[in-house]
Design an enzyme around this catalytic site. Structure first.
Site, PDB file in Angstrom:
ATOM      1  N   GLU A 108       0.856  -1.189   0.000  1.00 13.53           N
ATOM      2  CA  GLU A 108       0.000   0.000   0.000  1.00 13.53           C
ATOM      3  C   GLU A 108       0.887   1.232   0.000  1.00 13.53           C
ATOM      4  O   GLU A 108       2.016   1.185   0.505  1.00 13.53           O
ATOM      5  CB  GLU A 108      -0.874   0.038   1.270  1.00 13.53           C
TER       6      GLU A 108
ATOM      7  N   LYS B 290       2.427   4.432   1.459  1.00 17.52           N
ATOM      8  CA  LYS B 290       2.596   4.935   2.832  1.00 17.52           C
ATOM      9  C   LYS B 290       2.385   6.440   2.777  1.00 17.52           C
ATOM     10  O   LYS B 290       3.274   7.192   2.369  1.00 17.52           O
ATOM     11  CB  LYS B 290       3.989   4.583   3.371  1.00 17.52           C
TER      12      LYS B 290
ATOM     13  N   ARG C  81      -1.746   9.799  11.630  1.00 13.88           N
ATOM     14  CA  ARG C  81      -2.607   8.644  11.843  1.00 13.88           C
ATOM     15  C   ARG C  81      -3.905   9.094  12.488  1.00 13.88           C
ATOM     16  O   ARG C  81      -3.896   9.913  13.409  1.00 13.88           O
ATOM     17  CB  ARG C  81      -1.923   7.629  12.747  1.00 13.88           C
TER      18      ARG C  81
ATOM     19  N   ARG D 148      -2.459   8.583  17.020  1.00 13.98           N
ATOM     20  CA  ARG D 148      -1.626   7.403  17.264  1.00 13.98           C
ATOM     21  C   ARG D 148      -1.465   7.141  18.761  1.00 13.98           C
ATOM     22  O   ARG D 148      -1.276   6.040  19.208  1.00 13.98           O
ATOM     23  CB  ARG D 148      -0.269   7.765  16.645  1.00 13.98           C
TER      24      ARG D 148
ATOM     25  N   GLU E  59       5.478   8.580   1.239  1.00 15.15           N
ATOM     26  CA  GLU E  59       6.784   8.335   1.854  1.00 15.15           C
ATOM     27  C   GLU E  59       7.428   7.049   1.365  1.00 15.15           C
ATOM     28  O   GLU E  59       8.583   6.789   1.648  1.00 15.15           O
ATOM     29  CB  GLU E  59       6.575   8.148   3.352  1.00 15.15           C
TER      30      GLU E  59
ATOM     31  N   LYS F 232       2.240  -5.624   3.662  1.00 11.81           N
ATOM     32  CA  LYS F 232       1.537  -6.296   4.756  1.00 11.81           C
ATOM     33  C   LYS F 232       1.163  -7.721   4.385  1.00 11.81           C
ATOM     34  O   LYS F 232       0.773  -7.982   3.245  1.00 11.81           O
ATOM     35  CB  LYS F 232       0.250  -5.523   5.076  1.00 11.81           C
TER      36      LYS F 232
ATOM     37  N   LYS G 211       7.706  -1.502   6.452  1.00 16.42           N
ATOM     38  CA  LYS G 211       7.680  -0.236   5.715  1.00 16.42           C
ATOM     39  C   LYS G 211       8.949  -0.095   4.886  1.00 16.42           C
ATOM     40  O   LYS G 211      10.032  -0.452   5.341  1.00 16.42           O
ATOM     41  CB  LYS G 211       7.466   0.955   6.648  1.00 16.42           C
TER      42      LYS G 211
HETATM   43  P1  ATP Z   1       6.943   6.708  10.994  1.00 19.83           P
HETATM   44  O1  ATP Z   1       5.594   7.338  10.846  1.00 19.83           O
HETATM   45  O2  ATP Z   1       8.034   7.692  11.213  1.00 19.83           O
HETATM   46  O3  ATP Z   1       7.249   5.716   9.945  1.00 19.83           O
HETATM   47  P2  ATP Z   1       5.858   5.496  13.295  1.00 19.83           P
HETATM   48  O4  ATP Z   1       6.600   4.905  14.411  1.00 19.83           O
HETATM   49  O5  ATP Z   1       4.941   6.627  13.563  1.00 19.83           O
HETATM   50  O6  ATP Z   1       6.961   5.892  12.307  1.00 19.83           O
HETATM   51  P3  ATP Z   1       5.431   3.214  11.724  1.00 19.83           P
HETATM   52  O7  ATP Z   1       4.755   1.983  12.132  1.00 19.83           O
HETATM   53  O8  ATP Z   1       6.858   3.156  11.736  1.00 19.83           O
HETATM   54  O9  ATP Z   1       4.942   4.415  12.592  1.00 19.83           O
HETATM   55  O10 ATP Z   1       4.894   3.608  10.283  1.00 19.83           O
HETATM   56  C1  ATP Z   1       3.571   3.464  10.042  1.00 19.83           C
HETATM   57  C2  ATP Z   1       2.886   4.799   9.983  1.00 19.83           C
HETATM   58  O11 ATP Z   1       2.675   5.156   8.624  1.00 19.83           O
HETATM   59  C3  ATP Z   1       1.516   4.655  10.562  1.00 19.83           C
HETATM   60  O12 ATP Z   1       1.540   5.022  11.907  1.00 19.83           O
HETATM   61  C4  ATP Z   1       0.635   5.553   9.730  1.00 19.83           C
HETATM   62  O13 ATP Z   1       0.509   6.793  10.369  1.00 19.83           O
HETATM   63  C5  ATP Z   1       1.386   5.755   8.443  1.00 19.83           C
HETATM   64  N1  ATP Z   1       0.749   5.144   7.256  1.00 19.83           N
HETATM   65  C6  ATP Z   1       0.602   5.752   6.059  1.00 19.83           C
HETATM   66  N2  ATP Z   1       0.044   4.935   5.155  1.00 19.83           N
HETATM   67  C7  ATP Z   1      -0.190   3.763   5.763  1.00 19.83           C
HETATM   68  C8  ATP Z   1      -0.741   2.528   5.336  1.00 19.83           C
HETATM   69  N3  ATP Z   1      -1.156   2.325   4.082  1.00 19.83           N
HETATM   70  N4  ATP Z   1      -0.814   1.533   6.256  1.00 19.83           N
HETATM   71  C9  ATP Z   1      -0.380   1.707   7.530  1.00 19.83           C
HETATM   72  N5  ATP Z   1       0.151   2.861   7.969  1.00 19.83           N
HETATM   73  C10 ATP Z   1       0.258   3.884   7.113  1.00 19.83           C
END
Ligand code: ATP
Length: 678
Positions: free
Chosen positions: A304, A306, A311, A346, A477, A482, A502
């Site tokens: 998907e 990112k 969040r 989040r 990004e 998944k 990711k």
């Molecule tokens: P970062 O946002 O810096 O990558 P994080 O610790 O906040 O770090 P991660 O689990 O590392 O969170 O990355 C996932 C984040 O990416 C999620 O918290 C969400 O906000 C964002 N995101 C964007 N698109 C998606 C998607 N398709 N599925 C899941 N998360 C997504």
């Protein structure tokens, strides 16, 4: 447990069945806990105490657990003490009749405000004997302090609240606390002050409290029947409580239900539901598409986009939904035509006030038959003219509180990527493919308002590469990859899972890792920057020792405007000396000009990592054989303030050590630590 039970006074002499639990009893347990680093022993002390509470005064179980984890209420209740060192010092002074100057001096010498309170307490005039503190009394007193939010005289009211607690602290204590030792001896004043500071410094992680609570509860239930639980009963109780807590993170809901129905029946009574935000599932970083392919070998996965926004967990209950579908009356929520909705960050903080525009449009994308849901989404700034997503920086400019619809300048589009609850049923255990199917049936996309995250189910390397390139062109990004089918593709609340990976474009470009770090101190600016801070000292978090370990100085990536904003937000939280839980080098030339309360988390990028005697990060992770050097960042660059992370959610020392090891294993060149602007 039996051997230990004899060591712990059981029951505490001043505590009779049915009576409020004396706070001193909890502090005795805290004192035992703080004298050991052994996790199992810590949990035994903790669970023995909880058993006593269950046996004598179960009504106090909830405030006891909350005081153990240094919280007053669930995160989503938005209750924060908002107490800085200066208010605590003022309260200590006013309680004991000592001047602020003397207290500040003690603080400089002792370094721990909790111990300063104890020292001051021993000088306290005792004109009358105050009533001893109880656990429920302390919880209520702290709650009163926290809810005295604003308005004239709010600060003084908070000070008065602290004074009330401090003047009754240690009312019955005869034993002297040896403050030079820092450990041992029941001391209520010490733990009240540490609670106010947000760190009990017991090495008692919330996870350990959950396990101890499960052990205490199952042992108590069996004891009532004259039986002893088996190993498997213990482990079933633990896993039940852990699962229930991850889906419904509210002791206020779980503890009464557990007392009423028993721990083994909790899952029936405490289910994920709208109205209680859960901690989201998180992803693991990867450095290359091949790493992703290795991980998912033999299993189907999906990619998907990112999205780079914020969040957003959206909860909704239609007015005509059955009552059992959830209740949004305890959280900040809004009427949205046919139902009530709330949005959480989040961190489970309320975002409903930030996104009235999303809530106003919600009825246009919720289909008729959709009566209740919990959706996992990313809210992203949206260009209404070009009809595309905008960079995160645009979203940052939105106000956070009390936003009025007419004031919204930066529009957002919500990109939904997961569904956790639908029409009265938690769906987290279904496969991602099934959840995705339900998601697409229950909602309809509306351009610029609501969309499903772009996805691609191809399994080949070149397909993934193409999709990644597309995502970058679409201002994303990178990708989230998944697990798509089978039990492993279930939604795992609050977990950084191997089933979500990711891939960030920056990792691939070798631009480096990004870390979320806590700001501990700053250096006065030079030249153009004299009226602001010119550089900052940052740290990662070590959850094992509950300390912040310094990792770099940073002076790059800040615009003049940002430096001014940071100066304004950091100046009010300057403290006289580093907190006792800051691990930093003590050499004079390495000290920042000012220290701060641990409050802000910043995202920082780094070219790579290196070892340096000047920093403490990851020192206990065994990366430096000599044990003298910590890990530090080379050429760190400021990216943004992470409002959605608390200091304890910063990148951990272990994660920093892992990054360092990964880099070492690929043989990346390394040089000495380089501090910006120094
Ligand atoms: P970062 O946002 O810096 O990558 P994080 O610790 O906040 O770090 P991660 O689990 O590392 O969170 O990355 C996932 C984040 O990416 C999620 O918290 C969400 O906000 C964002 N995101 C964007 N698109 C998606 C998607 N398709 N599925 C899941 N998360 C997504």
């Amino acid at each position: 447990q039996t051997t230990l039970a004899t060591k712990v006074k059981d029951p505490f002499p001043d505590w009779k069945a049915g009576e409020p639990v004396p706070y001193a009893a909890l502090c005795t347990t805290f004192s035992l806990i703080e004298q050991t680093r052994k996790r199992l022993l810590i949990m035994e002390y903790c669970s023995l105490f909880l058993r006593q509470v269950l046996r004598l005064t179960p009504d106090d179980l909830l405030p006891t657990v909350l005081l153990m984890i240094n919280k007053l209420a669930p995160d989503y209740a938005g209750i924060e003490l908002g107490i800085g060192e200066s208010l605590i010092m003022k309260a200590i002074g006013e309680t004991t009749g000592r001047s602020i100057a003397v207290i500040k001096n003690d603080q400089k010498e002792i370094g721990d405000l909790g111990l300063v309170a104890v020292k001051s307490r021993s000088r306290q005039p005792t004109m009358f004997k105050p009533k001893p503190l109880t656990i429920r009394g302390v919880h209520k007193g702290l709650m009163d302090i926290a809810t005295t939010m604003t308005g004239t005289g709010a600060q003084q009211k908070k000070v008065d609240g602290i004074k009330k607690l401090l003047s009754a602290a240690d009312a019955n204590s005869t034993g002297k606390v040896d403050i030079t030792k820092d450990k041992g001896g029941p001391s209520e004043a010490k733990f009240i002050v540490r609670f106010l500071e947000g760190k009990l410094r017991l090495g008692l992680a919330e996870k350990s409290v959950i396990v101890s609570l499960a052990q205490a509860m199952i042992a108590h239930e069996f004891a009532k029947k004259g039986k002893v639980p088996s190993e498997s009963d213990f482990s079933k109780a633990e896993s039940t409580l852990k699962t229930v807590y991850s889906e419904l993170p509210s002791y206020n809901v779980i503890i009464p239900a557990m007392l009423q129905h028993g721990i083994m029946n909790l899952r029936e009574h405490c289910k994920l539901r709208p109205g209680v935000p859960l901690k989201p599932m998180l992803a693991n970083p990867t450095k290359a598409i091949t790493e992703v392919l290795d991980r998912f070998e033999g299993q189907t996965f999906t990619c998907e986009y990112k999205y780079d926004g914020e969040r957003a967990q959206i909860h909704y209950v239609a007015k005509d939904a059955p009552k059992s579908d959830g209740d949004l009356s305890q959280v900040a929520s809004k009427e949205t035509g046919k139902g009530v909705a709330a949005i959480f960050s989040r961190n489970s903080e309320d975002l409903s006030q930030k996104y009235p525009d999303v809530l106003a449009k919600l009825p246009t994308w919720v289909k008729e038959g959709t009566k209740s849901f919990v959706l996992d989404c990313e809210s992203v700034a949206w260009d209404t003219v070009e009809k595309k997503v905008l960079p995160f920086q645009q979203l940052m400019t939105r106000k956070k509180k009390d936003v009025k619809l007419e004031d919204v300048k930066v529009k957002v589009c919500v990109f939904a990527f997961d569904l956790l609850y639908l029409n009265g049923e938690a769906v987290v255990e279904k496969s991602l493919r099934e959840r995705r199917g339900l998601l697409r049936e229950a909602f309809k996309p509306v351009e610029g308002e609501f969309a499903f995250a772009s996805s691609m189910d191809g399994q080949e390397l070149d397909e993934i590469q193409m999709f990644l390139d597309e995502s970058v062109k679409a201002s994303c990004e990178g990708l989230m990859v998944k697990m798509l089918d089978g039990a492993e593709s279930g939604y795992e609340p609050s977990k950084r899972s191997r089933n979500w990976l990711k891939i960030k474009k920056d990792y691939l470009a070798g631009i480096g890792d990004s870390l979320d770090l806590v700001v501990l101190g700053a250096y006065h600016g030079k030249g153009k920057r004299t009226s602001v801070f010119g550089a900052f000292l940052l740290a990662c978090y070590n959850p094992n020792t509950d300390t912040y370990e310094t990792v770099c100085n940073i002076g790059t990536g800040f615009s003049d405007e940002v430096l001014q904003e940071l100066h304004a937000s950091l100046s009010p939280i300057i403290i006289d000396r580093p907190k006792p839980f800051y691990a930093h080098s003590s050499g004079g030339q390495h000290q920042p000009d000012v220290w701060f309360e641990p409050k802000f988390v910043w995202e920082v990028k780094t070219a790579d990592l290196t070892l340096s005697p000047r920093y403490k990060a990851g020192m206990k992770e065994g990366v430096d054989p000599s044990g003298e050097k910590g890990i530090s960042l080379r050429f760190p660059r400021f990216i943004k303030v992470r409002d959605d992370k608390k200091p304890d959610e910063a990148t951990t020392s272990r994660m920093v050590a892992e990054m360092y090891r990964k880099q070492e294993s690929v043989g990346k060149s390394k040089g000495p630590a380089v501090d910006d602007d120094f």
